[in-house]
Design an enzyme around this catalytic site. Structure first.
Site, PDB file in Angstrom:
ATOM      1  N   LYS A  97       0.969  -1.070   0.095  1.00 19.38           N
ATOM      2  CA  LYS A  97       0.019  -0.217  -0.045  1.00 19.38           C
ATOM      3  C   LYS A  97       0.830   1.250   0.186  1.00 19.38           C
ATOM      4  O   LYS A  97       0.483   2.454  -0.558  1.00 19.38           O
ATOM      5  CB  LYS A  97      -0.895  -0.151   1.177  1.00 19.38           C
ATOM      6  CG  LYS A  97      -0.529  -0.430   2.629  1.00 19.38           C
ATOM      7  CD  LYS A  97      -0.690  -1.858   2.882  1.00 19.38           C
ATOM      8  CE  LYS A  97       0.226  -2.469   3.889  1.00 19.38           C
ATOM      9  NZ  LYS A  97      -0.266  -2.689   4.961  1.00 19.38           N
ATOM     10  N   GLU A 182       2.860  -3.655  10.662  1.00 16.11           N
ATOM     11  CA  GLU A 182       4.018  -3.497   9.712  1.00 16.11           C
ATOM     12  C   GLU A 182       5.298  -3.757  10.486  1.00 16.11           C
ATOM     13  O   GLU A 182       5.274  -3.506  11.588  1.00 16.11           O
ATOM     14  CB  GLU A 182       4.055  -2.020   9.217  1.00 16.11           C
ATOM     15  CG  GLU A 182       2.630  -1.856   8.301  1.00 16.11           C
ATOM     16  CD  GLU A 182       2.143  -2.543   7.455  1.00 16.11           C
ATOM     17  OE1 GLU A 182       2.994  -2.636   6.443  1.00 16.11           O
ATOM     18  OE2 GLU A 182       1.342  -3.392   7.220  1.00 16.11           O
ATOM     19  N   LYS A 197      -3.929   3.744   2.392  1.00 16.61           N
ATOM     20  CA  LYS A 197      -4.982   2.836   1.854  1.00 16.61           C
ATOM     21  C   LYS A 197      -6.438   3.598   1.531  1.00 16.61           C
ATOM     22  O   LYS A 197      -6.899   3.366   0.530  1.00 16.61           O
ATOM     23  CB  LYS A 197      -5.459   1.845   3.140  1.00 16.61           C
ATOM     24  CG  LYS A 197      -4.642   0.746   3.291  1.00 16.61           C
ATOM     25  CD  LYS A 197      -4.909   0.112   4.296  1.00 16.61           C
ATOM     26  CE  LYS A 197      -4.134  -1.178   4.991  1.00 16.61           C
ATOM     27  NZ  LYS A 197      -4.259  -1.847   6.185  1.00 16.61           N
ATOM     28  N   GLY A 295      -3.436  -9.918   8.857  1.00 15.44           N
ATOM     29  CA  GLY A 295      -2.976 -11.492   9.063  1.00 15.44           C
ATOM     30  C   GLY A 295      -2.834 -12.185   7.888  1.00 15.44           C
ATOM     31  O   GLY A 295      -3.178 -11.619   6.793  1.00 15.44           O
TER      32      GLY A 295
HETATM   33  N1  HSE Z   1      -0.348  -3.464   9.085  1.00 14.91           N
HETATM   34  C1  HSE Z   1      -1.531  -3.777   8.506  1.00 14.91           C
HETATM   35  C2  HSE Z   1      -2.712  -3.685   9.202  1.00 14.91           C
HETATM   36  C3  HSE Z   1      -1.680  -4.934   7.722  1.00 14.91           C
HETATM   37  O1  HSE Z   1      -2.652  -3.712  10.463  1.00 14.91           O
HETATM   38  O2  HSE Z   1      -3.943  -3.182   8.891  1.00 14.91           O
HETATM   39  C4  HSE Z   1      -2.750  -4.945   6.824  1.00 14.91           C
HETATM   40  O3  HSE Z   1      -2.630  -4.038   5.858  1.00 14.91           O
END
Ligand code: HSE
Length: 393
Positions: A97, A182, A197, A295
């Protein structure tokens, strides 16, 4: 007709392993992972060594590989890989993203010029097919807003803090251990992941690309028990919310910040690593999409869905970008916020249009009131490192 897919995979972390497992359970997809390019030579892997390579060219220059799946967490390296693969005529599926939000306009041109397809439904909201839905179903101008919980890790942390009274640090550790966060969890908790996003979603919802740096984002890293207590007293939960909204003047406002959410809202009951997206339109009022947003397996299944879609040559058409009446991004909107601060110099950074409530005790100071997104965006960098928390009311 379904095209057999010979996949070159970049990365073998949480999501890529999830994809590998999910693919083993989906023989009908007619897709085989034939090479996996990884960086770390010392890590123990669960597959036999022949499938791995350390040289991206082993995938990019292999004429048998017709689909590149990019699932690494280095956005700069991912950009080079995706660009090279597309220019070599290979289809690409990506979940990155940060990289997509930064480079979408260029990738849209490359897809057109080289007649190739880049799919990335897995990049926003994990298992929820939000991008393809916005692209295909809502291809009219009745759409008014898309609002949602787009980051599973911060939602997990907020849920654990609110429901189980866990400490912020412990809840963050759990989100990391479960593979939701992340590699740099600041991306999650500072609202940057949700912001990236939102940029991608906005392209498919409204046909407008807004660079991530242009809009306001504030996360949950400074949240304190006092903020939770305030929320509880008002009968609300705190959620990290991303929103893109069409305004009356055909301007489009986008921002990410925590919000006090009341029980009558769809997103009130979105807990843990789940995401929830509310799509609002002129004649249908509200629709709600809900599912796991982070996940290995939820995201791996979303990648698989993109792979399958490439099997029947599906491509995003970016239909709304071709509309004659284009919306314009602006930070002109006004939001009603709660601001907890520690000293008056911090408060002075904020140019409130109207103060509605003030509270000032030795340990807890806050104001609520109306402020423009423009002012928040102007002071965004000055807010870093200060012990303040703000949330939309
Ligand atoms: N780190 C991101 C979250 C992973 O917690 O949403 C999924 O995009």
């Amino acid at each position: 007709m379904n095209q057999p897919l010979n996949i070159g995979l970049f990365g073998f972390g949480v999501v890529a392993i999830g994809l590998y497992d999910v693919l083993q359970q989906s023989p009908a997809t007619h897709a085989v992972i034939s090479k996996i390019c990884i960086k770390n030579r010392n890590k123990q892997r669960k597959l036999s060594p022949e499938i791995f390579t350390f040289d991206p060219d082993d995938i990019l220059n292999d004429p048998q590989i017709n689909l590149v799946v990019e699932l690494i967490d280095d956005a700069d390296a991912a950009y080079q890989i995706v660009k090279s693969a597309l220019k070599m005529g290979k289809s690409v599926v990506s979940g990155n993203k940060k990289m997509l939000a930064a480079h979408l306009p260029e990738f849209i041109s490359i897809q057109k010029e080289y007649g190739v397809g880049l799919l990335y439904d897995a990049s926003a909201c994990g298992s929820i097919p939000v991008i393809r839905n916005l692209e295909e179903y809502y291809d009219n101008d009745l759409l008014q807003s898309v609002t949602g919980i787009l980051n599973g890790s911060s939602n997990y942390i907020l849920s654990k803090m609110f429901n189980q009274r866990l400490d912020y640090a412990d809840a963050l550790c759990q989100a990391q251990d479960l593979g939701f966060a992340e590699r740099d969890p600041a991306l999650d908790v500072d609202g940057l992941d949700a912001l990236n996003k939102l940029v991608i979603i906005t392209v498919h919802a409204f046909g407008i690309y807004v660079s991530p740096g242009e809009m306001f984002n504030f996360g949950i890293s400074n949240i304190h028990d006092l903020d939770m207590q305030y929320a509880r007293e008002k009968g609300r939960k705190i959620k990290l919310v991303a929103q893109v909204k069409k305004n009356l003047d055909d301007g489009l406002s986008l921002y990410v910040m925590p919000r006090f959410v009341s029980p009558d809202k769809y997103i009130y009951n979105v807990e843990d690593e789940f995401n929830g997206v509310v799509i609002k339109g002129a004649f249908y009022d509200k629709q709600f999409m809900f599912g796991k947003g982070a996940g290995a397996y939820p995201t791996g299944s979303a990648v698989l869905s993109d792979i399958t879609a490439r099997g029947y040559h599906y491509r995003y058409e970016y239909k709304k970008m071709k509309l004659q009446k284009r919306l314009k991004f602006s930070n002109r909107g006004v939001v009603n916020i709660y601001l907890r601060y520690t000293d008056e110099n911090e408060l002075a950074l904020f140019r409130f249009e109207e103060i509605r409530e003030r509270y000032n005790s030795a340990h807890f100071k806050y104001v609520t009131g109306l402020i423009t997104l423009e002012n928040l965006q102007q002071i965004k960098n000055e807010l870093k490192g200060r012990n303040i928390f703000l949330a939309e009311i």
